[in-house]
Design a protein around this motif. Structure first.
Motif, PDB file in Angstrom:
ATOM      1  N   UNK A 169       8.657  42.524  40.403  1.00 38.01           N
ATOM      2  CA  UNK A 169       8.947  42.325  38.766  1.00 38.01           C
ATOM      3  C   UNK A 169      10.053  43.451  38.748  1.00 38.01           C
ATOM      4  N   UNK A 170      10.406  44.286  39.110  1.00 37.29           N
ATOM      5  CA  UNK A 170      11.320  45.420  39.269  1.00 37.29           C
ATOM      6  C   UNK A 170      11.227  45.942  37.691  1.00 37.29           C
ATOM      7  N   UNK A 171      10.324  46.446  37.562  1.00 37.91           N
ATOM      8  CA  UNK A 171       9.845  47.813  36.440  1.00 37.91           C
ATOM      9  C   UNK A 171       9.718  48.880  36.824  1.00 37.91           C
ATOM     10  N   UNK A 172      11.038  50.580  36.572  1.00 43.10           N
ATOM     11  CA  UNK A 172      11.297  51.356  36.833  1.00 43.10           C
ATOM     12  C   UNK A 172      10.602  52.664  36.111  1.00 43.10           C
ATOM     13  N   UNK A 173      10.134  53.438  36.197  1.00 40.81           N
ATOM     14  CA  UNK A 173       9.992  54.217  35.153  1.00 40.81           C
ATOM     15  C   UNK A 173      11.242  55.550  35.755  1.00 40.81           C
ATOM     16  N   UNK A 174      11.027  56.430  34.696  1.00 41.37           N
ATOM     17  CA  UNK A 174      12.357  57.195  34.816  1.00 41.37           C
ATOM     18  C   UNK A 174      12.174  57.770  35.981  1.00 41.37           C
ATOM     19  N   UNK A 175      11.798  58.694  36.354  1.00 41.14           N
ATOM     20  CA  UNK A 175      11.195  59.254  38.028  1.00 41.14           C
ATOM     21  C   UNK A 175      11.849  58.093  39.022  1.00 41.14           C
ATOM     22  N   UNK A 176      11.561  56.700  39.254  1.00 39.69           N
ATOM     23  CA  UNK A 176      12.501  56.259  40.218  1.00 39.69           C
ATOM     24  C   UNK A 176      14.171  56.090  39.695  1.00 39.69           C
ATOM     25  N   UNK A 177      14.934  56.287  39.217  1.00 47.07           N
ATOM     26  CA  UNK A 177      16.200  55.690  37.929  1.00 47.07           C
ATOM     27  C   UNK A 177      16.381  57.493  38.501  1.00 47.07           C
ATOM     28  N   UNK A 178      16.285  58.602  38.763  1.00 45.40           N
ATOM     29  CA  UNK A 178      16.263  59.825  38.383  1.00 45.40           C
ATOM     30  C   UNK A 178      18.009  60.172  39.487  1.00 45.40           C
ATOM     31  N   UNK A 179      18.654  59.416  40.060  1.00 42.31           N
ATOM     32  CA  UNK A 179      19.116  59.727  40.679  1.00 42.31           C
ATOM     33  C   UNK A 179      20.503  58.750  41.173  1.00 42.31           C
ATOM     34  N   UNK A 180      20.261  57.768  39.929  1.00 36.47           N
ATOM     35  CA  UNK A 180      21.459  56.988  39.588  1.00 36.47           C
ATOM     36  C   UNK A 180      22.108  56.995  38.579  1.00 36.47           C
ATOM     37  N   UNK A 181      23.043  56.821  38.544  1.00 36.85           N
ATOM     38  CA  UNK A 181      24.587  57.491  37.485  1.00 36.85           C
ATOM     39  C   UNK A 181      23.729  56.248  36.144  1.00 36.85           C
ATOM     40  N   UNK A 182      24.127  57.157  34.800  1.00 29.82           N
ATOM     41  CA  UNK A 182      23.763  55.784  33.615  1.00 29.82           C
ATOM     42  C   UNK A 182      24.201  55.022  33.430  1.00 29.82           C
ATOM     43  N   UNK A 183      25.459  55.601  34.062  1.00 30.99           N
ATOM     44  CA  UNK A 183      26.354  53.740  34.184  1.00 30.99           C
ATOM     45  C   UNK A 183      25.701  52.572  34.907  1.00 30.99           C
ATOM     46  N   UNK A 184      25.369  52.898  35.775  1.00 28.34           N
ATOM     47  CA  UNK A 184      24.705  52.108  36.935  1.00 28.34           C
ATOM     48  C   UNK A 184      22.988  51.036  36.226  1.00 28.34           C
ATOM     49  N   UNK A 185      22.634  52.233  35.184  1.00 27.20           N
ATOM     50  CA  UNK A 185      21.494  51.567  35.171  1.00 27.20           C
ATOM     51  C   UNK A 185      22.023  50.684  33.338  1.00 27.20           C
ATOM     52  N   UNK A 186      22.959  51.452  32.901  1.00 24.35           N
ATOM     53  CA  UNK A 186      24.138  50.706  31.731  1.00 24.35           C
ATOM     54  C   UNK A 186      23.499  49.084  32.103  1.00 24.35           C
ATOM     55  N   UNK A 187      24.015  48.739  33.415  1.00 24.79           N
ATOM     56  CA  UNK A 187      24.918  47.393  33.276  1.00 24.79           C
ATOM     57  C   UNK A 187      23.690  47.112  34.523  1.00 24.79           C
ATOM     58  N   UNK A 188      22.584  47.509  35.339  1.00 18.59           N
ATOM     59  CA  UNK A 188      21.782  46.659  36.401  1.00 18.59           C
ATOM     60  C   UNK A 188      20.413  46.365  35.754  1.00 18.59           C
ATOM     61  N   UNK A 189      20.120  47.156  34.175  1.00 17.94           N
ATOM     62  CA  UNK A 189      18.629  47.350  33.577  1.00 17.94           C
ATOM     63  C   UNK A 189      18.459  46.941  32.453  1.00 17.94           C
ATOM     64  N   UNK A 190      17.241  46.503  31.773  1.00 14.17           N
ATOM     65  CA  UNK A 190      17.294  46.302  30.587  1.00 14.17           C
ATOM     66  C   UNK A 190      16.108  47.461  30.335  1.00 14.17           C
ATOM     67  N   UNK A 191      16.632  48.245  29.476  1.00 18.77           N
ATOM     68  CA  UNK A 191      15.327  48.968  28.984  1.00 18.77           C
ATOM     69  C   UNK A 191      13.919  48.705  28.102  1.00 18.77           C
ATOM     70  N   UNK A 192      12.822  48.217  28.530  1.00 18.04           N
ATOM     71  CA  UNK A 192      11.735  48.032  28.277  1.00 18.04           C
ATOM     72  C   UNK A 192      11.461  48.397  27.192  1.00 18.04           C
ATOM     73  N   UNK A 193      11.219  49.934  26.980  1.00 19.24           N
ATOM     74  CA  UNK A 193      10.909  51.025  26.417  1.00 19.24           C
ATOM     75  C   UNK A 193      10.665  52.582  26.433  1.00 19.24           C
TER      76      UNK A 193
END
Lengths: 291, 205
Positions: A169-193
């Motif tokens: 499913x690939x859905x993660x909360x902030x805690x899982x993404x804490x070490x990832x640079x924001x630009x990579x989050x923006x590039x590879x993830x879709x914000x659900x809420x």
């Protein structure tokens, strides 16, 4: 059902659930020895894991178990408990130094002499909710200079069907993404809420997630020709013979010169003599010899 | 994008199950991978102990050797332990270490009857291996056997191996046993050092 954490200090005293005094002593010990910090809010979490470990080693009283942790020369039981305490704390780019090693050195060695267009196979064994294989995928795409020259297959497996479903499913909360640079989050993830992000479909579809028990030789026979295996903080839960057999099966799964990445506290030399330790600038990996 | 969809792996499907033939025959195959496959397959067959042991004597490929040893540990019978013991006298350090590790991983009740007699071997190296092994076997006779070494073995290095084994066990009841060694070798500085280290360990200092 009421949880132990809902209760006041237990008067059971010496068996888990931990009494207030024992809980304090445990948390102090763990903080001093490992840096892990647990508050009262984590009481149920700690209690359950301590109870499991006490049952596993056949110790009935909390103080006996604490003494085992303090005085066991090998430190093995402390390591097992710590792993139980941290097992749910996985996140993207965890133990980044091994991903650095993958793209800075190991993969270049793996593909040496291979023609463009060749397959490269990477397997995340014990992938849990998927942070590790997705981290590998993003690291390859972002940082391996030769990524477009090869066809890279990513495999991920776990013994737990529920965590695999979450990985797919690939859905993660902030805690899982804490070490990832924001630009990579923006590039590879879709914000659900406000709380959750989903990794892009193209990445989800690129990884083969499968239900596998690495202790089962028949299931492991399906894995052959792997170039790199990530098996981090998984074999610590096996007994000596189980680790040895798993190492042997990983050996069969790897191509000659392929690498296996273990967790930072694990050492293949204590499990098996099949692999050669390779010290790279970023990490130590274990390599299957050419012959 | 350079990532391609991996072929589907079905963990429930036994990929190699359909392959026929007797794994005992594969033990002599020229291909090391085939010999490893044989050893894997024989890990639940007590009747394969003689064949596994015989192959171990000749095997030069480290990966096959490791798998042969693992198969004998998995079988875990007295016969499997007995098959390992003769290899402790091998000149091959890798094989010797593999055998020591394998005997450690077998049930103590199975390994101990095979290992304990080595404490009276003529070769002091074998007695050292035996002391090291016994130190790691969770067996009720462990302390008595190691105490016997400390009280009677003529070779100081064998005695020191027993001291080390007792210290690794971490049982404070071993301290009086260890201290007796000072009386047997009063002028040996390493004995004095080891006994002192044991005192510090067991007193928690």
């Amino acid at each position: 059902m009421s949880l132990p954490s809902d209760k006041g200090p237990s008067d059971k005293g010496d068996t888990a659930g931990l009494s207030a005094a024992d809980y304090d002593a445990f948390c102090r010990f763990l903080r001093e020895r490992t840096g892990l910090s647990f508050t009262e809010a984590k009481r149920y979490f700690v209690d359950r894991r301590v109870s499991e470990r006490m049952a596993a080693v056949g110790v009935e009283h909390v103080r006996q178990y604490l003494n085992l942790l303090r005085f066991q020369a090998s430190g093995e039981e402390l390591q097992l408990l710590v792993n139980r305490m941290t097992v749910n704390e996985t996140y993207f780019f965890r133990e980044l130094y091994q991903l650095d090693c993958l793209v800075n050195a190991a993969l270049d060695e793996v593909v040496r002499g291979r023609p463009p267009g060749s397959r490269v196979r990477i397997w995340s064994a014990g992938c849990a909710t998927g942070e590790e294989p997705y981290s590998i995928a993003i690291t390859l795409l972002e940082r391996w200079s030769r990524v477009d020259e090869f066809e890279i297959e990513l495999y991920a497996s776990d013994i737990d069907s529920q965590v695999l479903a979450r990985a797919r499913e690939g859905i993660y909360e902030q805690r899982s993404l804490q070490a990832m640079p924001r630009d990579l989050v923006a590039k590879y993830f879709t914000r659900l809420d406000d709380q959750s992000w989903q990794i892009m479909e193209e990445l989800r579809d690129s990884i083969d997630f499968s239900l596998v028990n690495i202790a089962d030789p028949q299931q492991m026979e399906n894995f052959r020709g792997m170039d790199v295996i990530f098996c981090r903080n998984l074999l610590i839960y096996f007994d000596d013979l189980g680790r040895r057999e798993a190492a042997s099966m990983f050996y069969d799964a790897l191509s000659p010169n392929g690498f296996i990445c273990l967790g930072h506290s694990e050492s293949m030399s204590r499990m098996s003599s099949l692999f050669v330790p390779r010290r790279f600038p970023d990490a130590i990996l274990y390599q299957k010899p050419q012959s | 994008m350079a990532l391609v969809k991996a072929r589907k792996i079905d963990g429930a499907k036994p990929a190699g199950a359909a392959e026929g033939g007797d794994p005992l025959a594969w033990l002599e195959d020229a291909d090391p991978a085939r010999r490893r496959q044989a050893a894997h397959a024989l890990g639940d067959r007590p009747d394969a102990v003689p064949a596994l042991s015989a192959r171990l004597t000749r095997e030069e490929d480290p990966s096959v050797r490791e798998t042969l040893l693992t198969a004998l540990v998995r079988i875990g019978t007295a016969a499997a332990a007995a098959a390992l013991v003769p290899h402790l006298a091998s000149e091959d350090v890798g094989l010797r270490n593999g055998v020591i590790e394998s005997l450690q991983q077998m049930p103590a009740a199975v390994a101990m009857p095979e290992v304990a007699p080595l404490l009276t071997a003529a070769d002091s190296d074998l007695r050292i291996f035996a002391a090291q092994l016994i130190g790691k076997l969770p067996h009720p006779d462990r302390l008595d056997l190691l105490a016997g070494v400390i009280d009677r073995d003529p070779h100081v290095n064998v005695c020191l191996s027993a001291v080390e084994a007792l210290m690794e066990g971490g049982d404070p009841a071993a301290l009086p046993v260890v201290e007796r060694l000072s009386g047997r070798f009063p002028d040996d500085p390493f004995v004095a050092f080891s006994v002192d280290a044991a005192r510090r360990l067991f007193s928690g200092a």
